[in-house]
Design an enzyme around this catalytic site. Structure first.
Site, PDB file in Angstrom:
ATOM      1  N   SER A 309       0.830  -1.197   0.000  1.00  0.00           N
ATOM      2  CA  SER A 309       0.000   0.000   0.000  1.00  0.00           C
ATOM      3  C   SER A 309       0.870   1.255   0.000  1.00  0.00           C
ATOM      4  O   SER A 309       1.991   1.247   0.502  1.00  0.00           O
ATOM      5  CB  SER A 309      -0.909   0.007   1.225  1.00  0.00           C
ATOM      6  OG  SER A 309      -1.810  -1.071   1.197  1.00  0.00           O
ATOM      7  N   SER A 396      -7.304  -0.205  -6.904  1.00  0.00           N
ATOM      8  CA  SER A 396      -6.888   1.074  -6.312  1.00  0.00           C
ATOM      9  C   SER A 396      -7.971   1.654  -5.413  1.00  0.00           C
ATOM     10  O   SER A 396      -8.479   2.755  -5.649  1.00  0.00           O
ATOM     11  CB  SER A 396      -6.518   2.057  -7.428  1.00  0.00           C
ATOM     12  OG  SER A 396      -5.566   1.489  -8.304  1.00  0.00           O
ATOM     13  N   TYR A 460      14.979  27.534  36.151  1.00  0.00           N
ATOM     14  CA  TYR A 460      14.593  27.864  37.526  1.00  0.00           C
ATOM     15  C   TYR A 460      13.103  27.615  37.767  1.00  0.00           C
ATOM     16  O   TYR A 460      12.704  27.256  38.888  1.00  0.00           O
ATOM     17  CB  TYR A 460      14.951  29.316  37.844  1.00  0.00           C
ATOM     18  CG  TYR A 460      16.436  29.533  38.040  1.00  0.00           C
ATOM     19  CD1 TYR A 460      17.137  28.781  38.985  1.00  0.00           C
ATOM     20  CD2 TYR A 460      17.138  30.476  37.300  1.00  0.00           C
ATOM     21  CE1 TYR A 460      18.503  28.965  39.169  1.00  0.00           C
ATOM     22  CE2 TYR A 460      18.498  30.672  37.481  1.00  0.00           C
ATOM     23  CZ  TYR A 460      19.176  29.908  38.412  1.00  0.00           C
ATOM     24  OH  TYR A 460      20.523  30.092  38.607  1.00  0.00           O
ATOM     25  N   CYS A 548     -12.689   7.018  27.614  1.00  0.00           N
ATOM     26  CA  CYS A 548     -11.931   6.950  28.871  1.00  0.00           C
ATOM     27  C   CYS A 548     -10.629   6.205  28.622  1.00  0.00           C
ATOM     28  O   CYS A 548     -10.366   5.151  29.215  1.00  0.00           O
ATOM     29  CB  CYS A 548     -12.761   6.255  29.942  1.00  0.00           C
ATOM     30  SG  CYS A 548     -14.326   7.062  30.273  1.00  0.00           S
TER      31      CYS A 548
END
EC number: 4.1.1.19
Length: 730
Positions: A309, A396, A460, A548
């Site tokens: 493919s 195709s 920082y 979920c």
């Protein structure tokens, strides 16, 4: 037919602060002098003063690359569909937003009341794809003096939808277009559809086969369908010989060759000597010998092969077709009655608009280049071997159906990191509670911000956050103070000109159901807003679905992007009426067939839209509401009717034991039962507009029309409009 060339208008340049998908770099972040942040309304001022046009959006999302010649951006800033490709006249273009509004508006406002997500099919695009493919091969055959013709075959596995398959058979009947099946249900489907197709159209039978499959294929042969049984495994030959003799049917036989040619792209594992299907040269020789011994060598008429493919380049294509053509000529030399060479799948499409041979999302050729390469490779080998040119076939499917289908879904909300702001008093109190190390990080962060040192600020800020988290775990900071840390770091980031964080847009969709290839194999599809494209997108975001599952998100996009330019959501969602619609394009192949029921989210609603001479240039010819909660429960062997009765009985008990008047109890029970019935009849997805709810609608029904106003078919459909179909409250 029109050539499907892809081009991008080079005259359009990106506005300040943006780059196009093919750019490798963005402008460096602006450093504010003395660490002073810009005014809070600077972004809004930039948006309004910098001219933004639909052309900018088209370039930003590379729409002219992957969308040509079927999708563009119109002057209103909406995605426009050109159903006839390059031959589409201006008045024939279809505004996709108008289609969506027709589908989703309530019925009392002239809409169809369909719920999202929504798949919109354009059969005119399907027709244009078929004609363009046929035209490309016709031109290659004529220009190269090829002495046979091309006839395509559609593999129904790409999209088995009834209307898709029927349309392909209807549109392709004039040039002998056929179908390919890989299972017994697909074979039954193909047999039925081809009864209305061209008698010369091939019915190619692929896949693993047992006696029932082969018997059914031979029945198709008896029914005068041009059926070819392709041998995928050597042992299938004995079944074909035995069953064909018992049924007194002379079969047409093909064989699938396992080529040495292999590509290393995204789908390369399906090709080469270790591919799943096909016969080695040793097995091919044995098959020919056995057919000769059985007096059936003349039945062997087709050679099938599959390079893989999304073949990335014509060089690889020519190599594979040339190898297959050599095998074809050898079969002719051995006495087989060869007529067809079937190139299988592999004709790729350009998902990202780059026309690149090196991208898993693109291919370095168009339809005409593909067709010319195939014809040239077959002709060269056959002429050298003095073999009659075979009929060329291809399967195709991806190239035929990908463009005709658009998945539309809503962004219902977004997650932003809005940190709390601290007054100077609160800030002083916060700093005093920090331990010495964290307090030192805070001071260093402030100093680096004043100097405009971006990298130092990031260092920082990370250290400060980590130390505060540790203090929180030890019980020395409360949750409000922990939240304040993010506010401080965000403020500093804005002061030094750091880019806004990527937002998460929550979309009314299941990726596992509607875009399974993204989750399974990292297949990328172009995703863009279908409207507001005349406005500058103000944020970048990723998409998170309803499931979920942490995998239920899209955080990779074409162009190598990890986020997508998006517009701000209004208080109730997006722009038009609080809605913000996104479209996934080029997903017409495989996605619907592969989608599952994760979290019991079913398939989308489906709309079939044809170009017409009506005021909005389109007519809805079919509308199918998506599966209801009852439908998806039933698919998992549950019994929704019994479930409803159980819950209704529990509701009756609850109301009976309540201390209310009998009349009130009756009303309360009716309300509960009605609510339960509505829940069973609704789709599993979010109902963002109550007027779009599909209660009182037969979800299993099809609705048709010949104009923009949809009408029911038959009294049964009309009657079903006013009832909660299996869940009636007595």
């Amino acid at each position: 037919m029109p050539a499907l060339g892809c081009c991008v208008d080079a005259a359009v340049s990106p506005p300040p602060g943006y780059s196009f998908l093919w750019d490798s770099s963005l402008p460096a972040p602006e450093i504010f002098p003395s660490g002073v942040p810009l005014s809070t309304n600077t972004a809004a001022t930039t948006t309004t003063t910098t001219h933004w046009s639909p052309a900018h959006s088209s370039a930003l999302y590379s729409i002219d690359g992957w969308g040509a010649p079927y999708f563009t951006v119109n002057s209103s800033g909406d995605i426009s569909v050109k159903p006839h490709g390059t031959e589409t006249l201006p008045h024939q273009e279809i505004d996709l937003l108008k289609v969506v509004k027709k589908a989703s508006d309530p019925k009392n406002s002239g809409g169809l009341g369909l719920q999202f997500p929504l798949v919109v099919r354009f059969p005119d695009i399907l027709k244009n794809r078929l004609e363009s493919l046929q035209s490309a091969f016709d031109y290659a055959v004529q220009s190269q003096g090829y002495e046979a013709h091309y006839q395509g075959v559609y593999p129904v596995k790409c999209n088995q939808d009834r209307f898709v398959v029927e349309d392909i058979v209807k549109f392709g009947s004039g040039f002998r277009f056929g179908l390919e099946a890989g299972s017994k249900p697909e074979l039954l489907l193909a047999m039925s559809c081809l009864c209305k197709g061209s008698r010369e159209g091939l019915l190619v039978c692929n896949g693993f086969k047992d006696a029932d499959y082969i018997s059914l294929a031979l029945v198709a042969r008896k029914l005068m369908l041009n059926t070819v049984i392709v041998l995928e495994q050597e042992e299938e030959l004995d079944l074909v010989i035995d069953i064909s003799r018992k049924m007194a049917v002379r079969p047409l036989i093909g064989l699938r060759a396992k080529l040495r040619t292999k590509h290393s792209g995204h789908f390369g594992s399906t090709s080469g000597e270790k591919g799943k299907f096909g016969l080695t040269t040793t097995q091919i020789v044995r098959v020919v010998k056995k057919l000769e011994e059985s007096g059936m060598l003349d039945c062997l008429q087709l050679l099938h092969f599959h390079i893989g493919s999304q073949i990335p380049s014509t060089a690889l294509l020519a190599d594979g077709v040339g190898e297959a053509a050599q095998i074809y000529c050898e079969l002719v030399r051995l006495g087989a009655g060869m007529k067809y060479i079937d190139c299988g799948g592999g004709l790729g499409i350009d998902y990202d608009g780059t026309k690149s041979c090196d991208s898993d999302c693109s291919v370095g050729y168009g339809l005409q280049e593909y067709a010319s390469t195939v014809v040239q490779a077959v002709r060269f080998v056959c002429d050298r071997k003095n073999v009659k040119h075979p009929v060329i076939c291809s399967e195709s499917g991806r190239a035929i159906v990908s463009h005709h289908s658009v998945l539309i879904f809503e962004a219902v909300s977004s997650t932003t990191t809005r940190s709390q702001e601290l007054s100077s008093v609160d800030l002083q109190s916060f700093v005093e509670k920090l331990n010495d190390d964290a307090r030192a990080d805070y001071r260093n962060l402030s100093a680096a911000a004043i100097r405009g040192e971006y990298d130092t600020c990031v260092l920082y800020a990370d250290q400060l956050k980590q130390r505060c988290v540790e203090q929180f775990k030890d019980g020395n900071l409360d949750i409000e103070q922990l939240a304040a840390v993010d506010g401080i770091c965000d403020f500093v980031s804005k002061a030094i000109g750091a880019s806004d964080p990527v937002r998460t847009y929550h979309v009314n969709l299941s990726i596992f159901t509607s875009i399974p290839d993204f989750w399974a194999i990292d297949q990328l599809f172009p995703i863009v807003p279908i409207h507001k494209l005349d406005e500058r997108p103000g944020v970048r975001g990723i998409l998170s679905d309803l499931t979920c599952d942490s995998d239920g998100k899209i955080d990779k996009f074409i162009g190598g992007e990890s986020s997508l330019p998006l517009h701000e959501l209004g208080s109730n969602g997006g722009g038009d009426g609080g809605k913000y619609y996104l479209g996934m394009f080029l997903g017409g192949a495989y996605e619907e067939a592969l989608g599952g029921l994760h979290n019991l989210f079913g398939g989308p609603s489906v709309l079939r839209v044809s170009q017409s001479d009506s005021p909005h240039s389109f007519a809805v010819t079919c509308a199918v509401p998506g599966p209801s909660c009852a439908d998806v429960l039933r698919a998992m062997q549950h019994e929704p009717e019994l479930m409803f009765e159980t819950l209704k009985h529990r509701a009756e008990e609850f109301v009976h034991n309540d201390d209310e008047q009998e009349e009130d109890k009756g009303l309360a029970f009716a309300s509960l039962a009605s609510s339960l019935a509505q829940s069973f009849n609704n789709m599993p997805y979010l109902v963002t507009n109550s007027s779009c709810c599909l209660t009182a609608t037969n979800n299993g029904g099809y609705y048709y029309c010949n104009d923009e106003n949809i009408v029911g078919v038959g009294a049964e459909s009309a009657a079903a409009e006013e009832e909660l179909w299996p869940y009636c409250v007595a």
